[in-house]
Design a protein around this motif. Structure first.
Motif, short mmCIF file in Angstrom:
data_model
loop_
_atom_site.label_atom_id
_atom_site.label_comp_id
_atom_site.label_asym_id
_atom_site.label_seq_id
_atom_site.Cartn_x
_atom_site.Cartn_y
_atom_site.Cartn_z
N GLY A 29 0.79 -1.23 0.00
CA GLY A 29 0.00 0.00 0.00
C GLY A 29 0.82 1.28 0.00
O GLY A 29 0.60 2.18 -0.82
N ALA A 30 1.80 1.38 0.91
CA ALA A 30 2.57 2.63 1.04
C ALA A 30 3.36 2.90 -0.24
O ALA A 30 3.55 4.05 -0.63
N ARG A 36 1.90 6.73 -6.85
CA ARG A 36 0.82 7.61 -7.30
C ARG A 36 1.14 9.08 -7.02
O ARG A 36 0.85 9.95 -7.82
N GLY A 220 -7.03 -6.27 -0.36
CA GLY A 220 -6.04 -5.85 0.64
C GLY A 220 -5.06 -6.96 0.94
O GLY A 220 -5.33 -8.13 0.65
N TRP A 225 -4.84 -8.24 10.80
CA TRP A 225 -5.49 -6.98 11.21
C TRP A 225 -6.37 -6.40 10.11
O TRP A 225 -7.24 -5.58 10.37
N GLY A 250 -5.88 -10.20 -2.91
CA GLY A 250 -4.72 -9.82 -2.11
C GLY A 250 -3.95 -11.06 -1.72
O GLY A 250 -4.44 -12.19 -1.87
N PHE A 283 -2.67 -11.92 -5.25
CA PHE A 283 -2.36 -10.52 -5.56
C PHE A 283 -2.69 -10.24 -7.02
O PHE A 283 -2.31 -11.00 -7.91
N ARG A 284 -3.44 -9.19 -7.29
CA ARG A 284 -3.80 -8.82 -8.67
C ARG A 284 -3.26 -7.43 -8.97
O ARG A 284 -3.42 -6.51 -8.16
N ILE A 287 -6.42 -3.92 -10.32
CA ILE A 287 -7.42 -3.83 -9.29
C ILE A 287 -8.77 -3.35 -9.86
O ILE A 287 -9.84 -3.72 -9.37
N GLU A 305 -7.57 1.82 10.41
CA GLU A 305 -6.73 1.92 9.21
C GLU A 305 -6.14 3.33 9.16
O GLU A 305 -6.87 4.30 9.35
N GLN A 309 -6.55 3.23 0.96
CA GLN A 309 -6.73 3.56 -0.47
C GLN A 309 -7.78 2.68 -1.14
O GLN A 309 -8.48 3.12 -2.05
N VAL A 310 -7.90 1.42 -0.67
CA VAL A 310 -8.84 0.51 -1.32
C VAL A 310 -10.27 1.03 -1.26
O VAL A 310 -11.06 0.79 -2.17
N GLU A 313 -10.68 3.55 -3.97
CA GLU A 313 -10.70 2.84 -5.26
C GLU A 313 -12.09 2.27 -5.52
O GLU A 313 -12.64 2.40 -6.62
N1 UDP Z 1 -3.61 -3.98 -4.01
C1 UDP Z 1 -3.33 -4.44 -5.27
N2 UDP Z 1 -3.52 -5.77 -5.52
C2 UDP Z 1 -3.94 -6.64 -4.58
C3 UDP Z 1 -4.21 -6.14 -3.27
C4 UDP Z 1 -4.04 -4.81 -3.02
O1 UDP Z 1 -2.95 -3.69 -6.17
O2 UDP Z 1 -4.07 -7.81 -4.88
C5 UDP Z 1 -3.47 -2.53 -3.74
C6 UDP Z 1 -4.79 -1.85 -3.49
O3 UDP Z 1 -5.48 -1.67 -4.69
C7 UDP Z 1 -4.33 -0.54 -2.81
C8 UDP Z 1 -3.11 -1.02 -2.02
O4 UDP Z 1 -2.74 -2.28 -2.55
O5 UDP Z 1 -3.97 0.42 -3.77
C9 UDP Z 1 -3.40 -1.15 -0.54
O6 UDP Z 1 -3.41 0.12 0.03
P1 UDP Z 1 -4.26 0.50 1.31
O7 UDP Z 1 -3.98 1.93 1.59
O8 UDP Z 1 -5.67 0.16 1.11
O9 UDP Z 1 -3.72 -0.43 2.47
P2 UDP Z 1 -2.24 -0.72 3.04
O10 UDP Z 1 -1.75 -1.93 2.31
O11 UDP Z 1 -1.41 0.50 2.77
O12 UDP Z 1 -2.45 -0.98 4.49
#
Ligand code: UDP
Length: 404
Positions: A29-30, A36, A220, A225, A250, A283-284, A287, A305, A309-310, A313
Motif C-alpha cells: 500500500g505505502a 501515485r 487488501g 489486522w 490480495g 495478488f492482482r 485492481i 486503518e 486507499q482501497v 478505489e
Molecule cells: N492492491 C493491489 N492488488 C492486490 C491487493 C491490493 O494492487 O491484490 C493494492 C490496493 O489496490 C491498494 C493497495 O494495494 O492500492 C493497498 O493500500 P491501502 O492503503 O488500502 O492499504 P495498506 O496496504 O497501505 O495498508
C-alpha cells in the motif's frame, strides 16, 4: 534573493530534485501510494532510493522514474514491526540502521537533491537521519498510526520522539495518523493518498444479469489486522446456503505469520461450509478489473486503518462500500451517505449490513452515486498541490542555510 544564484535551487526551468526513500520494493500500500504521488508531482524530478530490489523497481522505471537500490542487511530490512520493542530495541538493527544512514548520507551528498522525502516507517528513521547528516531538508511522510494497537509501546515512543526532532516537516496520510503524534497540530500536514481511476472504469463496469452471482469483494494484503476472517464469518452468517459469492483479492506479503493466516482463511471457509463460494484471487495488478466484478465492497480492518486507499478505489469504481469505522475510513466515508460504517470487528453488524445492502438496490445506487462525488476529494491534483506548497516552503526556509 533570486533562485538562479543559489546552488541546488530550482529555477523556473529546472524541476525540484527530490530523493524519495523507502525500504520496501514490493507493491504494497505505502509504495503504491508513493508511486501515485510521484506520478502526480509534475514539477518534480524524482529519484527513488530503495533498500532492496523488487517489483516496485521495474514498475517505477516503467513510468519513467529513476530508481536506485542501496541494499540494507536483510535482518534489519525485514525486521517485523511486532518484534521491535518486544525485548527492547534490537541492538543489531540499531547498528545496521545507523551504518545504513551514514551510507545513504554519503550517497545523498553525491546526488545533491533539493529535498529528501521518506515514505516508510523505517525509511523515516534512517532517511531523516541521513538527510540531516547530508545537510538536505527532509520530509517524513508518515503512513502508519503511531499507536500501541499497531506498534509495540517502546517502539511507539521512540518513533514519536524521532519524528518530533529529525525531519524538517511531517506529512501524514489522515487526521487519524496525525492524532497519534506528539507534534502540535500545525506541524504535520495531512495529505490524503491520491487515487484516480482509469478513464474507462465506469464503462468497464460489468452489467450484472439475473444469472450472474452477487459478488461481495474485499481487496487488501492478507494479514490478520485487515480482517479477512471477519468478512468470511459475516458472509457465512448473512448468506448461509445462498448463491452469493465472496471474492478476496490480495496476498500475504510479509513473513510467515501472514502466510499462515492465509491458510487459516481457507480452513475457515471449509469449516463454515462456504469454501465453494469463496474465491481467493491472490495478488492482482489490475485492481480495476477486480472491482468491476463486485456488487458490494467490504473493508474489515480490525484496528483503525491509517488511510485505506482501497476504499477510495471502490468508491471511484462505483462499488457500494461497507467499511469498519475508525481511522482513515471514517474520514473517507460519511455513514449512510456515501458508504456504510460498522464497528470494527463486529461480525453481527457486518452480516446485518451485508443482508440489508444485498436486498436494497436503491440504497446501493444512492451510495454509489454519492461515493463517486466524495472520492474526487482524494484526487492526485489535491495531493500534488499540498505537497508542492510544502516543498516550496521548506526550500524557501532552508536555502539561506544551505548556501553557507
Ligand atoms: N492492491 C493491489 N492488488 C492486490 C491487493 C491490493 O494492487 O491484490 C493494492 C490496493 O489496490 C491498494 C493497495 O494495494 O492500492 C493497498 O493500500 P491501502 O492503503 O488500502 O492499504 P495498506 O496496504 O497501505 O495498508
Amino acid at each position: 534573493m533570486t533562485n538562479d544564484v543559489l546552488p541546488n535551487s530550482p529555477t523556473p526551468r529546472q524541476k525540484m530534485r527530490v530523493a524519495y526513500i523507502d525500504h520496501v520494493a514490493q507493491s504494497s500500500g505505502a509504495e503504491i501510494a508513493l508511486a501515485r504521488l510521484i506520478d502526480a508531482l509534475h514539477d518534480v524530478d524524482p529519484l527513488v532510493i530503495l533498500a532492496e530490489d523488487g517489483p516496485l523497481v521495474a514498475s517505477l522505471m516503467a513510468s519513467g522514474v529513476s530508481v536506485e537500490v542501496l541494499p540494507m542487511r536483510e535482518r534489519t530490512r525485514d525486521l517485523r514491526k511486532d518484534r521491535v520493542g518486544s525485548r527492547g530495541l534490537p541492538i543489531a538493527a540499531l547498528v545496521d540502521t545507523t551504518a545504513y544512514a551514514f551510507r545513504l548520507a554519503r550517497r545523498l551528498r553525491a546526488l545533491r537533491p533539493d529535498l529528501v522525502h521518506t515514505n516508510s516507517l523505517k525509511a523515516g528513521v534512517y532517511g531523516s537521519l541521513a538527510a540531516r547528516l547530508a545537510g538536505v531538508p527532509v520530509v517524513w511522510h508518515l503512513r502508519d498510526r503511531l499507536a500501541a494497537d499497531y506498534l509495540r509501546r517502546p517502539a511507539v515512543l521512540v518513533v514519536r520522539a524521532l519524528i518530533a526532532i529529525l525531519p524538517n516537516s511531517v506529512v501524514v496520510n489522515s487526521e487519524a495518523t496525525r492524532a497519534t503524534l506528539w507534534l502540535r497540530k500545525t506541524n504535520a500536514v495531512v495529505v490524503y493518498s491520491p487515487v484516480s481511476a482509469p478513464d474507462d472504469t465506469q464503462r468497464a463496469r460489468r452489467q450484472r444479469t439475473r444469472h450472474d452471482p452477487f459478488v461481495i469483494g474485499m481487496v487488501g494484503r492478507i494479514t490478520r489486522w485487515k480482517g479477512q476472517h471477519v468478512l468470511l464469518e459475516a458472509f457465512a452468517r448473512a448468506f448461509p446456503g445462498g448463491s452469493e459469492v465472496v471474492v478476496v483479492v490480495g496476498a500475504p506479503m510479509f513473513g510467515a505469520a501472514e502466510a499462515g493466516y492465509a491458510e487459516e482463511l481457507r480452513e475457515m471457509s471449509r469449516t463454515w461450509g462456504i469454501a465453494d463460494r469463496v474465491d481467493f484471487r491472490g495478488f492482482r495488478d489490475d485492481i480495476w478489473a477486480e472491482l468491476s466484478r463486485m456488487d458490494i465492497f467490504v473493508h474489515a480492518s480490525m484496528t483503525p486503518e491509517p488511510f485505506g486507499q482501497v476504499i477510495v478505489e471502490a468508491m471511484l469504481a462505483g462499488v457500494p462500500v461497507i467499511a469498519s469505522a475508525g481511522g482513515g475510513p471514517s474520514e473517507i466515508v460519511t455513514d449512510a451517505v456515501d458508504g456504510l460504517l460498522y464497528p470494527a470487528g463486529d461480525i453481527d453488524a457486518l452480516a446485518e449490513l451485508l443482508q440489508r445492502l444485498r436486498g436494497d438496490s436503491r440504497l446501493r445506487s444512492q451510495l454509489r452515486n454519492n461515493a463517486r462525488i466524495r472520492a474526487e476529494r482524494f484526487s492526485p491534483e489535491a495531493a500534488a498541490s499540498s505537497v508542492m506548497s510544502l516543498y516550496g516552503l521548506l526550500l524557501a526556509s532552508s536555502w539561506p542555510a544551505r548556501r553557507m
